[in-house]
Design an enzyme around this catalytic site. Sequence first.
Site, PDB file in Angstrom:
ATOM      1  N   PRO A  19       0.657  -1.180  -0.100  1.00 35.59           N
ATOM      2  CA  PRO A  19      -0.023   0.072  -0.121  1.00 35.59           C
ATOM      3  C   PRO A  19       0.876   1.255   0.106  1.00 35.59           C
ATOM      4  O   PRO A  19       2.122   1.201   0.795  1.00 35.59           O
ATOM      5  CB  PRO A  19      -0.810  -0.358   1.418  1.00 35.59           C
ATOM      6  CG  PRO A  19      -0.489  -1.228   1.919  1.00 35.59           C
ATOM      7  CD  PRO A  19       0.643  -2.058   1.182  1.00 35.59           C
ATOM      8  N   ALA A  21       0.245   5.536   0.042  1.00 36.91           N
ATOM      9  CA  ALA A  21      -0.487   6.805  -0.019  1.00 36.91           C
ATOM     10  C   ALA A  21      -0.218   7.694  -1.201  1.00 36.91           C
ATOM     11  O   ALA A  21       0.952   7.876  -1.420  1.00 36.91           O
ATOM     12  CB  ALA A  21      -0.353   7.596   1.293  1.00 36.91           C
ATOM     13  N   GLN A  75      -7.006  -1.277   3.374  1.00 39.92           N
ATOM     14  CA  GLN A  75      -6.058  -1.177   4.745  1.00 39.92           C
ATOM     15  C   GLN A  75      -6.510  -0.089   5.702  1.00 39.92           C
ATOM     16  O   GLN A  75      -7.060   1.092   5.401  1.00 39.92           O
ATOM     17  CB  GLN A  75      -4.551  -0.749   4.221  1.00 39.92           C
ATOM     18  CG  GLN A  75      -3.712  -0.764   5.703  1.00 39.92           C
ATOM     19  CD  GLN A  75      -2.267  -0.291   5.257  1.00 39.92           C
ATOM     20  OE1 GLN A  75      -2.200   0.775   4.739  1.00 39.92           O
ATOM     21  NE2 GLN A  75      -1.424  -1.156   5.351  1.00 39.92           N
ATOM     22  N   CYS A 109       3.355   2.304   9.831  1.00 35.37           N
ATOM     23  CA  CYS A 109       3.609   3.769   9.340  1.00 35.37           C
ATOM     24  C   CYS A 109       4.509   4.616  10.227  1.00 35.37           C
ATOM     25  O   CYS A 109       3.967   4.528  11.242  1.00 35.37           O
ATOM     26  CB  CYS A 109       2.161   4.478   9.120  1.00 35.37           C
ATOM     27  SG  CYS A 109       2.241   5.919   8.560  1.00 35.37           S
ATOM     28  N   LYS A 153       0.274  -5.323   8.631  1.00 37.73           N
ATOM     29  CA  LYS A 153       1.537  -4.824   8.020  1.00 37.73           C
ATOM     30  C   LYS A 153       2.394  -4.047   9.001  1.00 37.73           C
ATOM     31  O   LYS A 153       1.937  -3.057   9.603  1.00 37.73           O
ATOM     32  CB  LYS A 153       1.031  -4.161   6.689  1.00 37.73           C
ATOM     33  CG  LYS A 153       2.595  -3.784   5.675  1.00 37.73           C
ATOM     34  CD  LYS A 153       2.166  -3.224   4.602  1.00 37.73           C
ATOM     35  CE  LYS A 153       3.568  -2.814   3.801  1.00 37.73           C
ATOM     36  NZ  LYS A 153       3.763  -1.420   4.419  1.00 37.73           N
ATOM     37  N   ASP A 219      12.860  -3.050  -0.534  1.00 38.11           N
ATOM     38  CA  ASP A 219      13.752  -2.804  -1.563  1.00 38.11           C
ATOM     39  C   ASP A 219      13.576  -4.176  -2.728  1.00 38.11           C
ATOM     40  O   ASP A 219      14.945  -4.497  -3.195  1.00 38.11           O
ATOM     41  CB  ASP A 219      15.251  -3.262  -0.750  1.00 38.11           C
ATOM     42  CG  ASP A 219      15.605  -2.064   0.134  1.00 38.11           C
ATOM     43  OD1 ASP A 219      14.888  -1.208   0.166  1.00 38.11           O
ATOM     44  OD2 ASP A 219      16.385  -2.267   1.136  1.00 38.11           O
ATOM     45  N   GLY A 241       6.957  -2.161  -3.178  1.00 34.03           N
ATOM     46  CA  GLY A 241       6.335  -0.730  -2.951  1.00 34.03           C
ATOM     47  C   GLY A 241       6.966   0.293  -4.083  1.00 34.03           C
ATOM     48  O   GLY A 241       6.441   0.339  -5.008  1.00 34.03           O
TER      49      GLY A 241
HETATM   50  C1  LIG Z   1       4.806   7.375  -0.706  1.00 31.99           C
HETATM   51  C2  LIG Z   1       4.576   6.090  -0.025  1.00 31.99           C
HETATM   52  C3  LIG Z   1       3.297   5.969   0.767  1.00 31.99           C
HETATM   53  C4  LIG Z   1       3.301   4.739   1.714  1.00 31.99           C
HETATM   54  N1  LIG Z   1       1.972   4.524   2.274  1.00 31.99           N
HETATM   55  C5  LIG Z   1       1.762   3.464   2.843  1.00 31.99           C
HETATM   56  C6  LIG Z   1       0.560   3.220   3.161  1.00 31.99           C
HETATM   57  O1  LIG Z   1      -0.482   3.661   3.185  1.00 31.99           O
HETATM   58  N2  LIG Z   1       0.404   1.923   4.085  1.00 31.99           N
HETATM   59  C7  LIG Z   1       1.206   0.844   4.289  1.00 31.99           C
HETATM   60  O2  LIG Z   1       1.103   0.117   5.182  1.00 31.99           O
HETATM   61  N3  LIG Z   1       2.665   1.517   3.944  1.00 31.99           N
HETATM   62  C8  LIG Z   1       2.965   2.500   3.038  1.00 31.99           C
HETATM   63  N4  LIG Z   1       3.737   2.808   2.575  1.00 31.99           N
HETATM   64  C9  LIG Z   1       5.247   1.648   2.807  1.00 31.99           C
HETATM   65  C10 LIG Z   1       5.130   0.706   1.737  1.00 31.99           C
HETATM   66  O3  LIG Z   1       3.741   0.139   1.758  1.00 31.99           O
HETATM   67  C11 LIG Z   1       6.416  -0.078   1.797  1.00 31.99           C
HETATM   68  O4  LIG Z   1       6.353  -0.918   3.107  1.00 31.99           O
HETATM   69  C12 LIG Z   1       7.725   0.467   1.947  1.00 31.99           C
HETATM   70  O5  LIG Z   1       8.006   1.337   0.672  1.00 31.99           O
HETATM   71  C13 LIG Z   1       8.922  -0.305   1.762  1.00 31.99           C
HETATM   72  O6  LIG Z   1       8.860  -1.300   0.537  1.00 31.99           O
HETATM   73  P1  LIG Z   1       9.695  -0.869  -0.686  1.00 31.99           P
HETATM   74  O7  LIG Z   1      10.978  -0.931  -0.220  1.00 31.99           O
HETATM   75  O8  LIG Z   1       9.209  -1.912  -1.803  1.00 31.99           O
HETATM   76  O9  LIG Z   1       9.238   0.393  -1.033  1.00 31.99           O
HETATM   77  C14 LIG Z   1       4.326   3.920   1.814  1.00 31.99           C
HETATM   78  C15 LIG Z   1       5.512   4.146   1.174  1.00 31.99           C
HETATM   79  C16 LIG Z   1       5.690   5.033   0.572  1.00 31.99           C
HETATM   80  C17 LIG Z   1       7.187   5.152  -0.212  1.00 31.99           C
END
Ligand SMILES: Cc1cc2nc3c(=O)[nH]c(=O)nc-3n(C[C@H](O)[C@H](O)[C@H](O)COP(=O)(O)O)c2cc1C
Length: 332
Positions: A19, A21, A75, A109, A153, A219, A241
């Site tokens: 997820p 935002a 979520q 978060c 999460k 990552d 993400g």
């Molecule tokens: C712009 C942005 C918004 C995010 N919003 C949420 C969210 O609404 N809910 C959530 O559980 N995690 C949120 N995350 C965290 C991501 O779901 C994820 O856990 C995080 O980016 C690490 O994964 P990645 O390395 O693949 O980016 C957000 C991350 C980013 C960069």
Amino acid sequence: MNSVLIGDIKIENPICLAPMAGFSALPFRVICEEMGAAYCPTELVSARSIRYNGIGKSYRYMRIDPEKEKIPVIQLFGSEPEDFEAAVQKILSDPRFEGLKMIDINMGCPVPKVVKTGSGCALMKDPVKASKIVEATVRALETAGAKMPVTCKTRTGFDDRDMGGPDFVRALAESGASMICIHGRTRPQMYAGYADYDAVAKMTEAIRPCGIPVFANGDIKDGKSALKAIERTGADGLMVGRAARGNPWVFAKIKAELEGLEYEEPAETERKQILLRELTERCIYCDEDAAVREFRSVMPFYIKGGQGAAGLKRALCSASTVAEVKEILGFD
Ligand SMILES: Cc1cc2nc3c(=O)[nH]c(=O)nc-3n(C[C@H](O)[C@H](O)[C@H](O)COP(=O)(O)O)c2cc1C
């Protein structure tokens, strides 16, 4: 990847969109599913706001479409079990959410505005409260006759002094969570540095006796990083993400590369076409002006690395209509 069961929902190729935002709008989630994501939860929505203000303004963030999404998931975030209970009741009594398949609870978060209220990652400091939230959510669903899985999460710890991760996730699993996704960073790390897969592995181990699947997150951007995350964490599924921002193709790429197949990156024209598709579909749900404005922070990700990206980005970030975006992309 092998399929997994979340509750009694079978998840084929369990690689999901994490997820995000500002990014997880319905059109993007549908595109990610088409590209191979197993499911794509909405961004975080306040359980407290739903409890006290109704679905109202939150709807734009929690819109689902069971005709286009295989597994619609909302979520929620919050700090009080009663807020989750009330929010679930409101969601289930609203016909717009017919076809909803799961509720995910945000316990990761790191944003100060959220943490200050005792929500998101702050719940890692209060495992008793976090467990009560899971129990309340499961109970509210059961009471309403909607037996659907509740997932969580979270991160590897509130901070590096408080890495109570394994006990925390074990408590969530014992309280009725049907899947737990772990982002391999602590709260102060936000998104910096590298995901700590060893910490995720310890948490995965702690959950194993409860028999529910674990998803690893952090990552993952291609087949190689996906394989590393699977091998190092022992997780059953993955969430992607940042690498998916403006890049829904990442799901096809990971799947192909895990299967040992060559993957061909999409051509620039295809990237621009999908950008335009997402924007056009966003306009179905909110007025064009707001849709384009919101999409300004998304568009640079679609054109990143392409020819003339810097100039295009500048132009796109000042566009205010779909027609302008089309012209800038050279589609007129
Ligand atoms: C712009 C942005 C918004 C995010 N919003 C949420 C969210 O609404 N809910 C959530 O559980 N995690 C949120 N995350 C965290 C991501 O779901 C994820 O856990 C995080 O980016 C690490 O994964 P990645 O390395 O693949 O980016 C957000 C991350 C980013 C960069």
